[in-house]
Design an enzyme around this catalytic site. Structure first.
Site, mmCIF file in Angstrom:
data_model
loop_
_atom_site.group_PDB
_atom_site.id
_atom_site.type_symbol
_atom_site.label_atom_id
_atom_site.label_comp_id
_atom_site.label_asym_id
_atom_site.label_seq_id
_atom_site.Cartn_x
_atom_site.Cartn_y
_atom_site.Cartn_z
ATOM 1 N N HIS A 111 24.192 22.079 29.310
ATOM 2 C CA HIS A 111 23.919 20.793 29.964
ATOM 3 C C HIS A 111 22.480 20.772 30.484
ATOM 4 O O HIS A 111 21.778 21.775 30.474
ATOM 5 C CB HIS A 111 24.874 20.587 31.157
ATOM 6 C CG HIS A 111 26.296 20.382 30.748
ATOM 7 N ND1 HIS A 111 26.890 19.155 30.721
ATOM 8 C CD2 HIS A 111 27.246 21.265 30.334
ATOM 9 C CE1 HIS A 111 28.139 19.267 30.312
ATOM 10 N NE2 HIS A 111 28.387 20.546 30.071
ATOM 11 N N HIS B 128 27.430 15.697 27.016
ATOM 12 C CA HIS B 128 26.830 14.562 27.721
ATOM 13 C C HIS B 128 25.668 14.041 26.877
ATOM 14 O O HIS B 128 24.672 14.735 26.684
ATOM 15 C CB HIS B 128 26.361 14.976 29.121
ATOM 16 C CG HIS B 128 27.495 15.160 30.079
ATOM 17 N ND1 HIS B 128 27.481 16.066 31.104
ATOM 18 C CD2 HIS B 128 28.701 14.529 30.150
ATOM 19 C CE1 HIS B 128 28.633 15.987 31.771
ATOM 20 N NE2 HIS B 128 29.383 15.066 31.213
ATOM 21 N N GLU C 65 22.663 24.553 33.088
ATOM 22 C CA GLU C 65 21.975 23.288 33.352
ATOM 23 C C GLU C 65 20.495 23.574 33.097
ATOM 24 O O GLU C 65 19.811 24.192 33.924
ATOM 25 C CB GLU C 65 22.191 22.816 34.798
ATOM 26 C CG GLU C 65 23.641 22.492 35.151
ATOM 27 C CD GLU C 65 24.102 21.120 34.684
ATOM 28 O OE1 GLU C 65 23.281 20.366 34.123
ATOM 29 O OE2 GLU C 65 25.293 20.820 34.867
ATOM 30 N N GLU D 233 21.680 14.213 27.475
ATOM 31 C CA GLU D 233 21.042 15.498 27.781
ATOM 32 C C GLU D 233 20.452 16.097 26.509
ATOM 33 O O GLU D 233 20.889 17.129 26.002
ATOM 34 C CB GLU D 233 22.073 16.407 28.465
ATOM 35 C CG GLU D 233 22.534 15.810 29.793
ATOM 36 C CD GLU D 233 23.769 16.465 30.402
ATOM 37 O OE1 GLU D 233 24.223 17.503 29.890
ATOM 38 O OE2 GLU D 233 24.288 15.925 31.397
#
Ligand SMILES: [Zn+2]
Length: 434
Positions: free
Chosen positions: A296, A172, A371, A175
C-alpha cells in the site's frame, strides 16, 4: 510518534462522462500533537464529510463542495490549535506530472522505472515475461473483478517443493506506486546479478499480483485519478473498499456501512468478486506461504496484524523484530525511514484486511503491510522520479526480510521458512496466569 494525515479538499463538480479534473483541490498535511488533536480529527471526519483523508488512521469520505470550504477547514484546524501545512496547492498539477507511459511490447526490459503504466500494459508485460522465461515464469490468474477483468499475476519458480513468498498489490486503486514497485521487484528477481537477490529468487516460489483491484485501477487512469475502491454500483454510489471486505473481524473497526465512504466494507465479508476469488486462490496454496506482503501507500510504515487489537498475538515479537531490521536495510540506500508496528498501534484500528485474514485463517508466519513512500508531501501522487528509489529500497528490505527470517529461526532444513510461533491461545493463557 507524530501521526500525519492527508486531507484532500474536494471542490467543484464531477460529470461522470469526462475525466475528472482536480483543479484547485488542495492537499494538507495535518500534524496532530496529542490524542486530543486526534479526537478533533476523528470528529471532523464523523460530522463533516467534505474532506478525504488519504492515510488510513481516519476513514475517508469524498464530498464535492464549493471552493470557500477550504477556508472552513483551515478555520476549524486553527480554532482547535491543530497544526497543518498545505503541501500541494493544486492537486491537478501533481496529477499532470505523473507520466503514464506505454510499454513497448515483446521486450521485457522495455518497462521503465520512470513512469506509471496502465493495466493492459502491466498485463502485456507479464505475458511477455512468461514467454521469455518459459521454464521459470508462469502467468497466474488469481480471480476476477466485478467488471470481469482478470486479476493477473505471475509465479516465478525454479523447481518444485519450494515455499512461497506472496506479494499482493494495488488493492487500493489510487496507490499507483505499489504496482510500479512490484513490477520492479519482479524484474529484479528475473534479471538481477546480485547474489542475494538471485538466491532469494531461487529459494522460493514467488507469487506476484501487481493489481488486485483491476477495475479501480483502470478507473484511476480513465476517469478519476484518486479512486480507491472497486467499481461495483451500490444504489447511487460506487465501490467497496476491498481491503475492508475480507472475512476477518469484518466491519468491526475502521470500516464504514455507508456506500459513499472510501472505507465502505460492503454488504458482508467476501461480498466482492475480487476478494472472494482472490481468497480462494490464496487458500489453495496457503499452507505453503511463508511470507505474505500486502503493498500500500503512503506513510512509510511496515505494519503487522492485527488491525483490531494492540495485543501481541501469535508470533508478534518475531514479526516486529524481523520487520524493524528489514526497515533498517531499507533505509541504507536513501535514508528513508519507516515505522514498524501493529496496525492498531501504529495507525488506527482497521479490520477486514487481507493481511489479517491471511494471518488468522492461513497461519502464514510472516505477514506485513507495506505503506510505501512518502511521508507527508505527495501521498498517492508520488512523482515518477521517486518510482526507482522507492522500488530499490523496497527490494533491499525484502531481501533483508528473508535474511532476518532465517536468523530468527524461520528457516527449514530445505527451502523456505518454518512456521514456529506460539498460538494465540497459548499466549492468552500465559498472560492470564501472569
Ligand atoms: Zn491502501
Amino acid at each position: 510518534m507524530i501521526l500525519i494525515f492527508f486531507i484532500l479538499f474536494l471542490a467543484g463538480s464531477f460529470v461522470a462522462s469526462e475525466k475528472f479534473k482536480f483543479d484547485n483541490y488542495t492537499l494538507y498535511k495535518i500534524l496532530p500533537k496529542d490524542s486530543s488533536d486526534f479526537v478533533i480529527l476523528q470528529e471532523l471526519y464523523e460530522i463533516d464529510r467534505r474532506f478525504d483523508f488519504w492515510d488510513d488512521p481516519i476513514p475517508t469520505a469524498e464530498y464535492l463542495i464549493p471552493p470557500h470550504d477550504k477556508i472552513d477547514l483551515e478555520n476549524i484546524l486553527i480554532q482547535n490549535n491543530v497544526a497543518f501545512i498545505p503541501t500541494i496547492q493544486n492537486i491537478q498539477e501533481a496529477i499532470d506530472r505523473q507520466t503514464v507511459k506505454k510499454y513497448t511490447r515483446n521486450n521485457v526490459r522495455s518497462m521503465q522505472w520512470d513512469a506509471y503504466y496502465e493495466l493492459e500494459e502491466i498485463y502485456a508485460w507479464i505475458d511477455d515475461l512468461a514467454k521469455t522465461y518459459p521454464d521459470i515464469v508462469t502467468t497466474e490468474v488469481a480471480g476476477t473483478s466485478y467488471e470481469g477483468r482478470e486479476i493477473k499475476g505471475l509465479k516465478i519458480s525454479h523447481g518444485p517443493g519450494r515455499r512461497i513468498v506472496f506479494i499482493e498489490s494495488g488493492i487500493h486503486a489510487r496507490e499507483w506506486i505499489t504496482p510500479a514497485t512490484v513490477c520492479y521487484i519482479t524484474a529484479q528477481l528475473l534479471t538481477s546479478n546480485d547474489p542475494e537477490t538471485r538466491a532469494a529468487a531461487r529459494d522460493f516460489d514467488w507469487y506476484i499480483f501487481p493489481v488486485t483491484n483491476p477495475d479501480g485501477y483502470v478507473w484511476t487512469h480513465t476517469d478519476f485519478r484518486l479512486w480507491r475502491k472497486n467499481r461495483k454500483p451500490v444504489g447511487t454510489e460506487f465501490g467497496i473498499d476491498l481491503n475492508r471486505n475480507w472475512n476477518s473481524n469484518w466491519l468491526v473497526k475502521g470500516s464504514s456501512t455507508n456506500p459513499s465512504s472510501n472505507n465502505y466494507a460492503g454488504l458482508g465479508p467476501f461480498s466482492e468478486p475480487e476478494t472472494r476469488t482472490l481468497s480462494t486462490y490464496i487458500t489453495a496454496i496457503g499452507n505453503k506461504i511463508d511470507i505474505y506482503l500486502s503493498m500500500h501507500s503512503s506513510g512509510q510504515l511496515l505494519l503487522v496484524p492485527f488491525g483490531n487489537t494492540t495485543q501481541p498475538l501469535a508470533n508478534y515479537y518475531d514479526v516486529v523484530n524481523i520487520g524493524r531490521r528489514a526497515m533498517g536495510a531499507l533505509s541504507v540506500r536513501y535514508g528513508t525511514e519507516y515505522t514498524t508496528g501493529n496496525v492498531a498501534e501504529a495507525i488506527y484500528h482497521a479490520t477486514g484486511s487481507s493481511a489479517d485474514w491471511v494471518k488468522e485463517f492461513l497461519d502464514v508466519p510472516l505477514v506485513y503491510i507495506y505503506e510505501l513512500r512518502d511521508r507527508g508531501t505527495f501521498g498517492h501522487l508520488l512523482p515518477p522520479d521517486q518510482i526507482l528509489p522507492t522500488s530499490e529500497e523496497t527490494m533491499d528490505s525484502i531481501i533483508d526480510l528473508i535474511h532476518q527470517a532465517k536468523r530468527f529461526g524461520y528457516m527449514n532444513s530445505g527451502n523456505g521458512l518454518k512456521f514456529s510461533f506460539l498460538t494465540p491461545l497459548l499466549l492468552f493463557v500465559v498472560k492470564s496466569v501472569v
